[in-house]
Motif scaffolding. Structure first.
Motif, PDB file in Angstrom:
ATOM      1  N   PHE A 182       0.846  -1.191   0.000  1.00  0.00           N
ATOM      2  CA  PHE A 182       0.000   0.000   0.000  1.00  0.00           C
ATOM      3  C   PHE A 182       0.877   1.233   0.000  1.00  0.00           C
ATOM      4  O   PHE A 182       1.458   1.591   1.010  1.00  0.00           O
ATOM      5  CB  PHE A 182      -0.907   0.030   1.238  1.00  0.00           C
ATOM      6  CG  PHE A 182      -1.882  -1.112   1.294  1.00  0.00           C
ATOM      7  CD1 PHE A 182      -2.990  -1.128   0.448  1.00  0.00           C
ATOM      8  CD2 PHE A 182      -1.696  -2.159   2.160  1.00  0.00           C
ATOM      9  CE1 PHE A 182      -3.896  -2.170   0.496  1.00  0.00           C
ATOM     10  CE2 PHE A 182      -2.593  -3.199   2.216  1.00  0.00           C
ATOM     11  CZ  PHE A 182      -3.689  -3.218   1.380  1.00  0.00           C
ATOM     12  N   ASP A 183       1.008   1.838  -1.152  1.00  0.00           N
ATOM     13  CA  ASP A 183       1.772   3.068  -1.242  1.00  0.00           C
ATOM     14  C   ASP A 183       0.810   4.224  -0.942  1.00  0.00           C
ATOM     15  O   ASP A 183      -0.121   4.503  -1.697  1.00  0.00           O
ATOM     16  CB  ASP A 183       2.381   3.219  -2.638  1.00  0.00           C
ATOM     17  CG  ASP A 183       3.304   4.421  -2.729  1.00  0.00           C
ATOM     18  OD1 ASP A 183       3.521   5.092  -1.680  1.00  0.00           O
ATOM     19  OD2 ASP A 183       3.810   4.687  -3.820  1.00  0.00           O
ATOM     20  N   PHE A 184       1.014   4.839   0.200  1.00  0.00           N
ATOM     21  CA  PHE A 184       0.132   5.876   0.684  1.00  0.00           C
ATOM     22  C   PHE A 184       0.015   7.025  -0.311  1.00  0.00           C
ATOM     23  O   PHE A 184      -1.063   7.568  -0.531  1.00  0.00           O
ATOM     24  CB  PHE A 184       0.597   6.353   2.053  1.00  0.00           C
ATOM     25  CG  PHE A 184      -0.375   7.260   2.746  1.00  0.00           C
ATOM     26  CD1 PHE A 184      -1.605   6.781   3.158  1.00  0.00           C
ATOM     27  CD2 PHE A 184      -0.073   8.590   2.990  1.00  0.00           C
ATOM     28  CE1 PHE A 184      -2.505   7.598   3.796  1.00  0.00           C
ATOM     29  CE2 PHE A 184      -0.971   9.410   3.624  1.00  0.00           C
ATOM     30  CZ  PHE A 184      -2.196   8.915   4.033  1.00  0.00           C
ATOM     31  N   ASN A 185       1.094   7.398  -0.937  1.00  0.00           N
ATOM     32  CA  ASN A 185       1.085   8.495  -1.913  1.00  0.00           C
ATOM     33  C   ASN A 185       0.224   8.144  -3.117  1.00  0.00           C
ATOM     34  O   ASN A 185      -0.502   8.982  -3.642  1.00  0.00           O
ATOM     35  CB  ASN A 185       2.511   8.849  -2.351  1.00  0.00           C
ATOM     36  CG  ASN A 185       3.257   9.605  -1.267  1.00  0.00           C
ATOM     37  OD1 ASN A 185       2.643  10.279  -0.450  1.00  0.00           O
ATOM     38  ND2 ASN A 185       4.580   9.487  -1.256  1.00  0.00           N
ATOM     39  N   GLU A 186       0.308   6.903  -3.565  1.00  0.00           N
ATOM     40  CA  GLU A 186      -0.500   6.480  -4.705  1.00  0.00           C
ATOM     41  C   GLU A 186      -1.986   6.512  -4.352  1.00  0.00           C
ATOM     42  O   GLU A 186      -2.821   6.911  -5.158  1.00  0.00           O
ATOM     43  CB  GLU A 186      -0.118   5.052  -5.144  1.00  0.00           C
ATOM     44  CG  GLU A 186       1.088   5.003  -6.047  1.00  0.00           C
ATOM     45  CD  GLU A 186       1.340   3.588  -6.536  1.00  0.00           C
ATOM     46  OE1 GLU A 186       0.371   2.892  -6.917  1.00  0.00           O
ATOM     47  OE2 GLU A 186       2.500   3.198  -6.517  1.00  0.00           O
ATOM     48  N   ILE A 187      -2.296   6.075  -3.148  1.00  0.00           N
ATOM     49  CA  ILE A 187      -3.691   6.075  -2.719  1.00  0.00           C
ATOM     50  C   ILE A 187      -4.225   7.506  -2.655  1.00  0.00           C
ATOM     51  O   ILE A 187      -5.324   7.799  -3.121  1.00  0.00           O
ATOM     52  CB  ILE A 187      -3.844   5.364  -1.344  1.00  0.00           C
ATOM     53  CG1 ILE A 187      -3.551   3.882  -1.491  1.00  0.00           C
ATOM     54  CG2 ILE A 187      -5.238   5.574  -0.769  1.00  0.00           C
ATOM     55  CD1 ILE A 187      -3.492   3.123  -0.189  1.00  0.00           C
ATOM     56  N   LEU A 188      -3.454   8.416  -2.092  1.00  0.00           N
ATOM     57  CA  LEU A 188      -3.876   9.818  -2.019  1.00  0.00           C
ATOM     58  C   LEU A 188      -4.072  10.403  -3.409  1.00  0.00           C
ATOM     59  O   LEU A 188      -5.028  11.148  -3.648  1.00  0.00           O
ATOM     60  CB  LEU A 188      -2.851  10.651  -1.245  1.00  0.00           C
ATOM     61  CG  LEU A 188      -2.939  10.591   0.277  1.00  0.00           C
ATOM     62  CD1 LEU A 188      -1.854  11.460   0.904  1.00  0.00           C
ATOM     63  CD2 LEU A 188      -4.289  11.053   0.761  1.00  0.00           C
ATOM     64  N   MET A 189      -3.169  10.093  -4.328  1.00  0.00           N
ATOM     65  CA  MET A 189      -3.283  10.602  -5.697  1.00  0.00           C
ATOM     66  C   MET A 189      -4.539  10.032  -6.363  1.00  0.00           C
ATOM     67  O   MET A 189      -5.258  10.746  -7.056  1.00  0.00           O
ATOM     68  CB  MET A 189      -2.035  10.270  -6.508  1.00  0.00           C
ATOM     69  CG  MET A 189      -0.848  11.132  -6.114  1.00  0.00           C
ATOM     70  SD  MET A 189       0.719  10.764  -6.935  1.00  0.00           S
ATOM     71  CE  MET A 189       0.300  10.322  -8.565  1.00  0.00           C
ATOM     72  N   SER A 190      -4.843   8.775  -6.120  1.00  0.00           N
ATOM     73  CA  SER A 190      -6.027   8.136  -6.707  1.00  0.00           C
ATOM     74  C   SER A 190      -7.301   8.770  -6.143  1.00  0.00           C
ATOM     75  O   SER A 190      -8.242   9.065  -6.876  1.00  0.00           O
ATOM     76  CB  SER A 190      -6.046   6.638  -6.420  1.00  0.00           C
ATOM     77  OG  SER A 190      -4.966   6.000  -7.047  1.00  0.00           O
ATOM     78  N   VAL A 191      -7.319   8.953  -4.827  1.00  0.00           N
ATOM     79  CA  VAL A 191      -8.478   9.582  -4.197  1.00  0.00           C
ATOM     80  C   VAL A 191      -8.657  10.991  -4.732  1.00  0.00           C
ATOM     81  O   VAL A 191      -9.769  11.417  -5.060  1.00  0.00           O
ATOM     82  CB  VAL A 191      -8.336   9.583  -2.656  1.00  0.00           C
ATOM     83  CG1 VAL A 191      -9.377  10.463  -2.004  1.00  0.00           C
ATOM     84  CG2 VAL A 191      -8.417   8.171  -2.112  1.00  0.00           C
ATOM     85  N   SER A 192      -7.599  11.732  -4.837  1.00  0.00           N
ATOM     86  CA  SER A 192      -7.655  13.097  -5.348  1.00  0.00           C
ATOM     87  C   SER A 192      -8.158  13.104  -6.790  1.00  0.00           C
ATOM     88  O   SER A 192      -8.988  13.932  -7.162  1.00  0.00           O
ATOM     89  CB  SER A 192      -6.268  13.734  -5.253  1.00  0.00           C
ATOM     90  OG  SER A 192      -6.268  14.987  -5.853  1.00  0.00           O
ATOM     91  N   TYR A 193      -7.655  12.167  -7.596  1.00  0.00           N
ATOM     92  CA  TYR A 193      -8.043  12.071  -9.005  1.00  0.00           C
ATOM     93  C   TYR A 193      -9.542  11.759  -9.113  1.00  0.00           C
ATOM     94  O   TYR A 193     -10.279  12.415  -9.838  1.00  0.00           O
ATOM     95  CB  TYR A 193      -7.206  10.988  -9.693  1.00  0.00           C
ATOM     96  CG  TYR A 193      -7.596  10.721 -11.126  1.00  0.00           C
ATOM     97  CD1 TYR A 193      -7.310  11.648 -12.124  1.00  0.00           C
ATOM     98  CD2 TYR A 193      -8.254   9.544 -11.480  1.00  0.00           C
ATOM     99  CE1 TYR A 193      -7.676  11.413 -13.434  1.00  0.00           C
ATOM    100  CE2 TYR A 193      -8.614   9.299 -12.782  1.00  0.00           C
ATOM    101  CZ  TYR A 193      -8.328  10.231 -13.759  1.00  0.00           C
ATOM    102  OH  TYR A 193      -8.674   9.997 -15.058  1.00  0.00           O
ATOM    103  N   PHE A 194      -9.997  10.734  -8.358  1.00  0.00           N
ATOM    104  CA  PHE A 194     -11.408  10.362  -8.423  1.00  0.00           C
ATOM    105  C   PHE A 194     -12.306  11.453  -7.825  1.00  0.00           C
ATOM    106  O   PHE A 194     -13.426  11.669  -8.278  1.00  0.00           O
ATOM    107  CB  PHE A 194     -11.648   9.019  -7.728  1.00  0.00           C
ATOM    108  CG  PHE A 194     -11.169   7.852  -8.531  1.00  0.00           C
ATOM    109  CD1 PHE A 194     -11.753   7.546  -9.758  1.00  0.00           C
ATOM    110  CD2 PHE A 194     -10.129   7.068  -8.086  1.00  0.00           C
ATOM    111  CE1 PHE A 194     -11.319   6.477 -10.505  1.00  0.00           C
ATOM    112  CE2 PHE A 194      -9.678   6.003  -8.836  1.00  0.00           C
ATOM    113  CZ  PHE A 194     -10.267   5.696 -10.053  1.00  0.00           C
ATOM    114  N   SER A 195     -11.808  12.145  -6.836  1.00  0.00           N
ATOM    115  CA  SER A 195     -12.562  13.237  -6.244  1.00  0.00           C
ATOM    116  C   SER A 195     -12.775  14.354  -7.258  1.00  0.00           C
ATOM    117  O   SER A 195     -13.877  14.899  -7.375  1.00  0.00           O
ATOM    118  CB  SER A 195     -11.834  13.757  -5.013  1.00  0.00           C
ATOM    119  OG  SER A 195     -12.507  14.851  -4.469  1.00  0.00           O
ATOM    120  N   SER A 196     -11.751  14.692  -7.999  1.00  0.00           N
ATOM    121  CA  SER A 196     -11.888  15.761  -8.994  1.00  0.00           C
ATOM    122  C   SER A 196     -12.818  15.327 -10.122  1.00  0.00           C
ATOM    123  O   SER A 196     -13.626  16.125 -10.609  1.00  0.00           O
ATOM    124  CB  SER A 196     -10.522  16.192  -9.537  1.00  0.00           C
ATOM    125  OG  SER A 196      -9.962  15.191 -10.339  1.00  0.00           O
TER     126      SER A 196
END
Length: 162
Positions: free
Chosen positions: A5-19
Motif C-alpha cells: 500500500f503506497d500511501f502516496n498512490e492512494i492519495l493521488m487516486s483519491v484526489s483524481y477520483f474526487s476531482s
C-alpha cells in the motif's frame, strides 16, 4: 519488499477520483439547470409566463380547499333533530346536507322537504324554519341543546310533508 500500500498512490487516486466526481456532479447540475431554463423559455415563447403559471398553481391550490366544512356542532345538532323527530318518522328518512351558508336537514333527502336549517358558522347561532311561503324564520339559540326548545316546531315541520 516494498509496501503493498503506497500511501502516496492512494492519495493521488483519491484526489483524481474526487476531482472527476466533482466535475461530473457540476456538469449534471448545469445540465439540469439548463434544461429547466430551456423549458421555461419555451413556455414563455408560447405565451405562458412564469407569473401566469404561478397564478394557475395558486388557483389550483385554492380550489382544492374545501369551501364547505361540517363541524362537530352541526353533527351534534343534526343528531338532536333526529332524536326529536324519530318519534314521528323513521330515522333514516332524516338527511343532512351541508352548504356554505347553513346546515340543512331534510326529509327523504328532498330539497322540497326542508325540516330546518342550522346556522352555526357565525358567533350567534340560529335555527331556521321555512314557512308556507318558503321564507325562512330564524330563531337565535345560545347553545346546541337549545334545539330541544323547538321540539314542537320540528314535529310540525314534518307534518307539512306527511
Amino acid at each position: 519488499m516494498g509496501d503493498p500500500f503506497d500511501f502516496n498512490e492512494i492519495l493521488m487516486s483519491v484526489s483524481y477520483f474526487s476531482s472527476i466526481t466533482t466535475k461530473a456532479l457540476t456538469q449534471f447540475i448545469n445540465d439540469s439547470i439548463n434544461q429547466r431554463l430551456k423549458s421555461a423559455i419555451d413556455e414563455n415563447s408560447s405565451g405562458v409566463t412564469l407569473n401566469r403559471l404561478h397564478e394557475q398553481l395558486e388557483d389550483e391550490t385554492e380550489s382544492e380547499k374545501p369551501k364547505i366544512v361540517t363541524t362537530e356542532e352541526e353533527i351534534t345538532g343534526f343528531n338532536i333533530v333526529k332524536a326529536i323527530l324519530c318519534q314521528k318518522v323513521e330515522i333514516d328518512r332524516i338527511i343532512a346536507r351541508d352548504t356554505q351558508s347553513y346546515f340543512g336537514i331534510l326529509l327523504d333527502d328532498n330539497n322540497r322537504k326542508p325540516i330546518c336549517r342550522l346556522h352555526f358558522n357565525a358567533k350567534q347561532k340560529y335555527i331556521g324554519f321555512l314557512n308556507e311561503e318558503r321564507k325562512e324564520e330564524r330563531f337565535s339559540i345560545e347553545s346546541i341543546s337549545d334545539i330541544y326548545k323547538f321540539t314542537d316546531k320540528l314535529l310540525d315541520s314534518i307534518t307539512l310533508y306527511e
